[in-house]
Design a protein around this motif. Structure first.
Motif: not given
Length: 108
Positions: A32, A35-36
């Motif tokens: 995550r 992805r951020r």
């Protein structure tokens, strides 16, 4: 040749005020946090390229997702684009004559 290898240049990297960052690996299955980071770099799809200033913040973001992206300087990016443009340039048409012209020395 894979996209990853195509973007890598065998020239020494000089300092450049701008960096061209290209996403060459897929986003699904990544962490995550990665992805951020890609979202903050505005890289949403594979083979998309963005231009960012060469700042410590951006270099830190690139370091975090270095296995997913390829970084080019302005010279490397322009050279790659020029090479692609030359490959796609219009070429003169290839004319094939299927009717053999009679030879001058042949006897009929």
């Amino acid at each position: 040749m894979s996209a990853y290898n195509a973007f890598k240049a065998c020239t020494p990297v000089a300092w450049s005020p701008n960096l061209y960052i290209t996403l060459v690996r897929g986003i699904p299955g990544t962490r995550r946090l990665h992805r951020r980071t890609l979202e903050a770099l505005r890289l949403g799809k594979c083979n998309r390229t963005v231009m960012r200033w060469n700042t410590p913040t951006v270099r830190g973001m690139i370091q975090q997702v270095k296995r997913l992206v390829v970084v080019e300087t302005e010279e490397m990016y322009n050279a790659r684009k020029e090479k692609l443009a030359n490959q796609k340039a219009l070429r003169p048409p290839l004319v094939v004559n299927h009717h053999a012209a009679p030879a001058a020395d042949s006897v009929q």
